[in-house]
Write a protein that holds these residues in place. Sequence first.
Motif, PDB file in Angstrom:
ATOM      1  N   GLY A 208       0.742  -1.102   0.061  1.00 40.97           N
ATOM      2  CA  GLY A 208       0.000  -0.036   0.003  1.00 40.97           C
ATOM      3  C   GLY A 208       0.837   1.162  -0.062  1.00 40.97           C
ATOM      4  N   GLY A 209       0.398   2.232   0.714  1.00 43.45           N
ATOM      5  CA  GLY A 209       1.052   3.706   0.764  1.00 43.45           C
ATOM      6  C   GLY A 209       1.366   4.240  -0.450  1.00 43.45           C
ATOM      7  N   PHE A 210       1.757   5.262  -0.582  1.00 41.55           N
ATOM      8  CA  PHE A 210       1.621   6.250  -1.537  1.00 41.55           C
ATOM      9  C   PHE A 210       3.084   6.661  -2.226  1.00 41.55           C
ATOM     10  N   SER A 211       2.965   6.947  -3.465  1.00 40.14           N
ATOM     11  CA  SER A 211       4.391   7.273  -4.139  1.00 40.14           C
ATOM     12  C   SER A 211       3.933   8.357  -5.116  1.00 40.14           C
ATOM     13  N   VAL A 212       4.901   9.224  -5.356  1.00 38.22           N
ATOM     14  CA  VAL A 212       4.948  10.336  -6.299  1.00 38.22           C
ATOM     15  C   VAL A 212       6.521  10.470  -6.678  1.00 38.22           C
ATOM     16  N   ALA A 213       6.720  10.874  -7.932  1.00 35.21           N
ATOM     17  CA  ALA A 213       7.993  11.032  -8.514  1.00 35.21           C
ATOM     18  C   ALA A 213       8.558  12.577  -8.248  1.00 35.21           C
ATOM     19  N   ALA A 214       9.750  12.550  -8.077  1.00 35.27           N
ATOM     20  CA  ALA A 214      10.164  13.936  -7.730  1.00 35.27           C
ATOM     21  C   ALA A 214       9.798  14.939  -8.980  1.00 35.27           C
ATOM     22  N   SER A 215      10.037  14.561 -10.071  1.00 32.86           N
ATOM     23  CA  SER A 215       9.661  15.351 -11.224  1.00 32.86           C
ATOM     24  C   SER A 215       8.172  15.773 -11.419  1.00 32.86           C
ATOM     25  N   ILE A 265       4.471   7.442   2.961  1.00 32.62           N
ATOM     26  CA  ILE A 265       5.056   7.317   1.708  1.00 32.62           C
ATOM     27  C   ILE A 265       5.913   5.953   1.436  1.00 32.62           C
ATOM     28  N   SER A 266       5.687   5.232   0.364  1.00 36.03           N
ATOM     29  CA  SER A 266       6.152   3.993   0.110  1.00 36.03           C
ATOM     30  C   SER A 266       7.764   4.290   0.082  1.00 36.03           C
ATOM     31  N   GLY A 267       8.387   3.120   0.981  1.00 40.59           N
ATOM     32  CA  GLY A 267       9.833   3.204   1.007  1.00 40.59           C
ATOM     33  C   GLY A 267      10.208   4.270   1.550  1.00 40.59           C
ATOM     34  N   ASN A 268       9.589   5.334   2.081  1.00 38.56           N
ATOM     35  CA  ASN A 268      10.128   6.476   2.946  1.00 38.56           C
ATOM     36  C   ASN A 268      10.957   7.321   2.037  1.00 38.56           C
ATOM     37  N   ALA A 269      10.718   7.244   0.860  1.00 34.99           N
ATOM     38  CA  ALA A 269      11.522   8.212   0.133  1.00 34.99           C
ATOM     39  C   ALA A 269      10.652   8.419  -1.445  1.00 34.99           C
ATOM     40  N   ILE A 270      10.846   9.608  -1.949  1.00 34.69           N
ATOM     41  CA  ILE A 270      10.517   9.969  -3.235  1.00 34.69           C
ATOM     42  C   ILE A 270      11.480   9.606  -4.378  1.00 34.69           C
ATOM     43  N   PRO A 271      11.034   8.990  -5.289  1.00 30.84           N
ATOM     44  CA  PRO A 271      12.184   8.536  -6.411  1.00 30.84           C
ATOM     45  C   PRO A 271      12.497   9.650  -7.170  1.00 30.84           C
ATOM     46  N   GLY A 272      13.803   9.795  -7.379  1.00 28.79           N
ATOM     47  CA  GLY A 272      14.312  10.972  -8.439  1.00 28.79           C
ATOM     48  C   GLY A 272      14.919  10.204  -9.592  1.00 28.79           C
ATOM     49  N   GLY A 273      15.585  11.227 -10.073  1.00 34.57           N
ATOM     50  CA  GLY A 273      16.609  11.084 -11.165  1.00 34.57           C
ATOM     51  C   GLY A 273      15.831  10.801 -12.674  1.00 34.57           C
ATOM     52  N   GLN A 274      16.278  10.326 -13.788  1.00 39.42           N
ATOM     53  CA  GLN A 274      15.842  10.754 -14.953  1.00 39.42           C
ATOM     54  C   GLN A 274      14.714   9.764 -15.173  1.00 39.42           C
ATOM     55  N   ASN A 275      14.413   8.553 -14.534  1.00 41.36           N
ATOM     56  CA  ASN A 275      13.526   7.807 -14.865  1.00 41.36           C
ATOM     57  C   ASN A 275      12.640   7.604 -13.582  1.00 41.36           C
ATOM     58  N   ASP A 276      12.391   8.626 -12.893  1.00 40.39           N
ATOM     59  CA  ASP A 276      11.504   8.595 -11.829  1.00 40.39           C
ATOM     60  C   ASP A 276      10.053   8.166 -11.842  1.00 40.39           C
ATOM     61  N   ASN A 277       9.443   8.786 -12.503  1.00 38.04           N
ATOM     62  CA  ASN A 277       8.013   8.777 -12.922  1.00 38.04           C
ATOM     63  C   ASN A 277       7.903   7.279 -13.605  1.00 38.04           C
ATOM     64  N   ASP A 417      14.310  19.406  -3.529  1.00 42.39           N
ATOM     65  CA  ASP A 417      14.029  19.789  -1.916  1.00 42.39           C
ATOM     66  C   ASP A 417      12.745  18.651  -1.325  1.00 42.39           C
ATOM     67  N   VAL A 418      11.879  18.525  -2.167  1.00 40.62           N
ATOM     68  CA  VAL A 418      10.952  17.359  -1.624  1.00 40.62           C
ATOM     69  C   VAL A 418      11.621  16.231  -1.421  1.00 40.62           C
ATOM     70  N   GLN A 419      12.757  15.742  -1.992  1.00 43.79           N
ATOM     71  CA  GLN A 419      13.196  14.626  -1.468  1.00 43.79           C
ATOM     72  C   GLN A 419      13.921  14.590  -0.264  1.00 43.79           C
ATOM     73  N   ARG A 420      14.609  15.912   0.033  1.00 45.37           N
ATOM     74  CA  ARG A 420      15.222  16.282   1.021  1.00 45.37           C
ATOM     75  C   ARG A 420      14.302  16.357   2.361  1.00 45.37           C
TER      76      ARG A 420
END
Length: 443
Positions: A208-215, A265-277, A417-420
Motif C-alpha cells: 500500500g502507501g503512496f508514491s510520487v515522482a520528484a519530477s 510514503i512507500s519506501g520512505n522516499a520520493i523517487p528521483g532521477g531521469q526515470n523517476d516517474n 527539495d521534496v526528496q530532502r
Amino acid sequence: MHPRELNRYNVRRRSAVAASAALAAAALLLSGCSASGSTASTATATAEKDVHLTFLNQSRGQEAALNELAKKYGEKTGVTVTVDTPGPVDYLPKLQADAQSKQMPDIYSSFNQTSMAPFYKAGWALDLTKELKAGWSKNFTPEVIKLSTFEKGNNLGVKPGIYTAHWETQSYGIVADEKNSGLDAENPPKNLDALVDQLAESNASGTGGFSVAASVSPFLAQYVASNWLTDKQISDTFAGKYKWTSAGWKKAFQFIADLQKAKAISGNAIPGGQNDNPTVETNFFTKHSVGAVFDGSPGVSVGHKTAPDYTSYFSLAIPKASDAKYTPRAPGVPGKGAVINPRGEHVQASLDFVKWLTEPAQQQVFSAEAYIIPTSPSLLASPKLPEQLTGFAAGIKDLQVIPNTFSAPVTDAISRDVQRLVLGQMSVDDLVADIQTAQDSSQ
C-alpha cells in the motif's frame, strides 16, 4: 507532459530535462534562429503529389493509435505520414539535434511549455491563432485554448500566440488500487487528513502507501496549494510577483511532510532521477507494490499499454483540506498534441493533417485505444471514456487555467527539495526559502 508518458506533457520535469532545455536554447540561438522567427512563414497550399510528412512523436502511449490514424489518412488522401517515436527520454535531445542541424520534422509532439519555449522562440513553431479563430477552435474546449495560449508578458518570454494543437486534456490526481490502498472510489476521503490516515494504514501492508515522482511533485504542490491560493496567486508566483514563502505554499509542502510523518510514503522516499516517474508507474501498474500514486492522466495511458490486463484501479481528485479557502483544482496542462514546423516543405499539408487528427472521430480513436481524455467538447460530454479516467475527467471543469508556469530553476529546486524534505534533511521553511531563491535567479 515525463519519461514514460507523463512528464511527458508535461511534466512533469526532472533535472536532466531542464538541462536539455537550457542546452536547446543555447544551441538554437547558435544555429542562427531568431526569436522573431516564431511565425517565420505561414501555411501555404501544397498541390504536389506524393507528399511525405514526418512526425516526431514523444509519446509511446499514443504511438499505436497515431500510426493507425496516419495510415488511414494516407489511404484517404495519398499523403504519407511517417511517425518516428524515439522514446520520451530521447525525444528532447533528438529534437534539439534536429534543430541544430536544421533538419526539423514537419510535425512534432508538444511537450511541457518550459521545455518547448526555446524551440518556439527560435522560430520552429507555426502560430495557429488565425486558424483557430477561423473555426478550428470548435474541436477544443475553451480551457484547452487558454492553456495553449502564450499571452503577452508570459514568464517564458515566448511571443504571444498559440503554437500547439491538442487532442488530449491532461489533468492530475490520484490513481489508486482499492485493495492495496483501502481507498474507495464511491466514498473518497473527506479531507486531506483522512487521505493521509488511510494511506498510512495501507502502507503497513507492504503493498500500500503512496508514491510520487520528484519530477511530478511540483504539480502535487500546485494542486494542494489551490486549497488556499487563487489561480491568479499561483500564476503570479510563477511570474515572481507572489512569494513561495506565503502561507498557502507552506501548507502545500507541509502536506508532503505530513505524509512522511504519518509513514504513508512507500519506501520512505520520493523517487528521483531521469526515470523517476516510470519507476513510480512500474511499481503501481506492473509490480503492484504501492497502493496509490499521484500522476497525470497520461499515466493511465502508460498503464494500459504496459499492463493491459490490469484494470482494478481508479482515479480520484485530491480532497479538500479541512481549513481550505477554496475548492482544490487540478493543474491544467496541455496534453498530447502537435507543433507544425513553419519552415518545412509541406506546411499546408502538415496543417491539414493536424486539423484532421483533432476532429472528434480521430480524438475518439485516441481516447478508446490510448486511454486519453479528449479535448473535443462533444466527446467530453459523452459517456464513452474508459472508467479508469472518470476521476480525472470529473476535474476537467475546474482546472487551473493560468498564463504562467514553472521556470526550470524552480522545477529543479522543488524536485530536489521534496526528496530532502521526506528524508528529514530540510524543513518546510527551508524548502520554500530555497525555492524562492531559485525563483529570484530565474527573473
